[in-house]
Design an enzyme around this catalytic site. Sequence first.
Site, PDB file in Angstrom:
ATOM      1  N   ASP A   1      39.127   0.577  42.293  1.00  0.00           N
ATOM      2  CA  ASP A   1      39.430   1.559  41.255  1.00  0.00           C
ATOM      3  C   ASP A   1      39.053   1.045  39.863  1.00  0.00           C
ATOM      4  O   ASP A   1      38.354   1.724  39.113  1.00  0.00           O
ATOM      5  CB  ASP A   1      40.923   1.935  41.275  1.00  0.00           C
TER       6      ASP A   1
ATOM      7  N   CYS B   1      51.252  30.665  50.407  1.00  0.00           N
ATOM      8  CA  CYS B   1      52.698  30.514  50.494  1.00  0.00           C
ATOM      9  C   CYS B   1      53.383  31.153  49.283  1.00  0.00           C
ATOM     10  O   CYS B   1      53.335  32.363  49.129  1.00  0.00           O
ATOM     11  CB  CYS B   1      53.052  29.030  50.685  1.00  0.00           C
ATOM     12  N   TYR B   2      53.971  30.348  48.382  1.00  0.00           N
ATOM     13  CA  TYR B   2      54.587  30.946  47.193  1.00  0.00           C
ATOM     14  C   TYR B   2      53.572  31.797  46.427  1.00  0.00           C
ATOM     15  O   TYR B   2      53.905  32.854  45.876  1.00  0.00           O
ATOM     16  CB  TYR B   2      55.139  29.842  46.278  1.00  0.00           C
TER      17      TYR B   2
ATOM     18  N   GLU C   1      45.403  24.112  53.422  1.00  0.00           N
ATOM     19  CA  GLU C   1      44.893  22.867  52.823  1.00  0.00           C
ATOM     20  C   GLU C   1      45.303  21.610  53.581  1.00  0.00           C
ATOM     21  O   GLU C   1      44.769  20.539  53.316  1.00  0.00           O
ATOM     22  CB  GLU C   1      45.332  22.777  51.349  1.00  0.00           C
TER      23      GLU C   1
ATOM     24  N   HIS D   1      49.732  27.033  55.147  1.00  0.00           N
ATOM     25  CA  HIS D   1      48.998  26.152  54.226  1.00  0.00           C
ATOM     26  C   HIS D   1      47.647  25.762  54.825  1.00  0.00           C
ATOM     27  O   HIS D   1      47.582  24.858  55.659  1.00  0.00           O
ATOM     28  CB  HIS D   1      49.826  24.900  53.933  1.00  0.00           C
TER      29      HIS D   1
ATOM     30  N   GLY E   1      54.806  26.517  46.309  1.00  0.00           N
ATOM     31  CA  GLY E   1      55.756  25.941  45.367  1.00  0.00           C
ATOM     32  C   GLY E   1      57.156  26.022  45.929  1.00  0.00           C
ATOM     33  O   GLY E   1      57.408  26.775  46.883  1.00  0.00           O
TER      34      GLY E   1
ATOM     35  N   LYS F   1      41.059   8.217  46.974  1.00  0.00           N
ATOM     36  CA  LYS F   1      40.429   6.896  47.135  1.00  0.00           C
ATOM     37  C   LYS F   1      39.007   6.984  47.697  1.00  0.00           C
ATOM     38  O   LYS F   1      38.091   6.330  47.195  1.00  0.00           O
ATOM     39  CB  LYS F   1      41.302   6.059  48.074  1.00  0.00           C
TER      40      LYS F   1
END
Length: 516
Positions: free
Chosen positions: A230, A82-83, A174, A172, A55, A372
């Site tokens: 979509d 992280c945060y 991710e 991170h 964050g 997507k």
Amino acid sequence: MSDNILIIDFGSQVTQLIARRVREAGVYSEIVPFNQVDDEVLSNFGAAGIILSGGPASVTNEDTPRAPAKVFEMDIPVLGICYGQQTMVAQMGGSVTASDHQEFGRAFIDITKPCALFEGVLGQGDNEQVWMSHGDHVDALPDGFEVVATSEGAPFAAIANEEKCFYGVQFHPEVVHTPKGTELLQNFVSNICGCSGDWTMASFRETKIQEIREQVGAGKVICGLSGGVDSSVVAVLLHEAIGDQLTCVYVDHGLMRAGESDQVVTLFREHYNINLVHRDASELFLGELAEVTDPEQKRKIIGKLFIDVFEEEAKKVGGADFLAQGTLYPDVIESVSFIGGPSVTIKSHHNVGGLPERMNMDLVEPLRELFKDEVRALGRELGLHDDFVSRHPFPGPGLAIRIPGEITRKKADILRKADAIYLDEIRKAGLYDNIWQAFAVLLPVKTVGVMGDARTYDHVCAIRAVNSTDGMTADYYPFPHDFLGRVATRIINEVRGINRVVYDITSKPPGTIEWE
Ligand code: XMP
């Protein structure tokens, strides 16, 4: 035992990627903003483990967000990123300082101790690339924790309290720039939290169908169909959930691609037996667009007319209580706002801008958590034909923004033919699925040519193909020259009104994908 992971969001721009990586490991996860998590939410969710996201705030300021104390008292594994790592440390009695040495971007960590998070992925002594984005860093650990990796800017790059199964990483895991990040997250959710990893699109489909039924009750839902992946997936999913309570509206603004309207109508009305209103509004749209050359003006006119037509058609079917939209995860841009109070600012991209307010309907957005390619996987799960599932994106204003200058029906017809030939050649060459988006553009420029023995003076057609992950940046597609030559020859020979073809080799940025 629960098989779900709860992600507490502290507002990082990449929190959604954590959810994605966890799902890739076959584990269901949900993101909840930090200011919506209380003891009751924690008890009801029944997570097998909790991930605290990164964050923008600094835990060195007192009024910045914290995780509920209960998170650390539930006897389940916690991973702070992280945060998230910093607040875990601060809340458990360690300390964090704002450092002069900020780390942004690529960095390297040294693994100093084996731990369950690294098991089978990284060993003691390994030096591994990660992605950092922090100013503050941990400088004293709470009791029970030890350092398991260090980096130049973060002496506590990874920490662990193996007894409690609490882990913290300053980097991170991710993002793709941490090459082993997915494996580390997989270790956390599978080995440490003990999740079974058998979450699939099939289970997502079942969950969503239940949720839609609960949300909609006996109400009526209206869904705008564009022929894109979509809205097609939303329509089929809703139909499966609520059957005849759903009405789809397909508005043909006269600026669709060749054969598109037939395809959409045949698929939904005949194959799926979905209530479908097909409105040919091409006269109206092309009439209002006559002599309009400014791209933004074109978009505004099309947007407004679309709403008018949609409203008319909705009234004809007796109105609706809900509007279904194919909003995707990347459309939900900002997750949490710290500044300015507890309100959550979620910026939704409305496919049918303005409609919910004007029509006083609630939104049904079953794809909000998906990316997507996950929507495509869901489409396949629902048995939607591959022609729809693997389609390139197509903009709402359609060919209007691919005809720079004045739009006429004649120009739209010329462009439709050229575009169909181009896509046909791409498919024949087996390249369709390798390309993110490909289309033709009809330029307002005329050039001199010679065909047979005669002089021609016709339009230039530009062809474009790009690769991209999210449409935000893009690279032009490097077609072989013989392919380009073949497309040019076919377009010039088969389409009256075009006598020259050029290939657009501009990337985004500095260009955009569409020409307008
Ligand atoms: P640009 O041209 O901005 O396009 O690089 C990025 C992606 O967005 C699509 N696009 C639109 N889609 N309404 C839409 O629904 C629009 O006005 C619009 N403009 C661009 C474009 O096709 C590409 O996929």
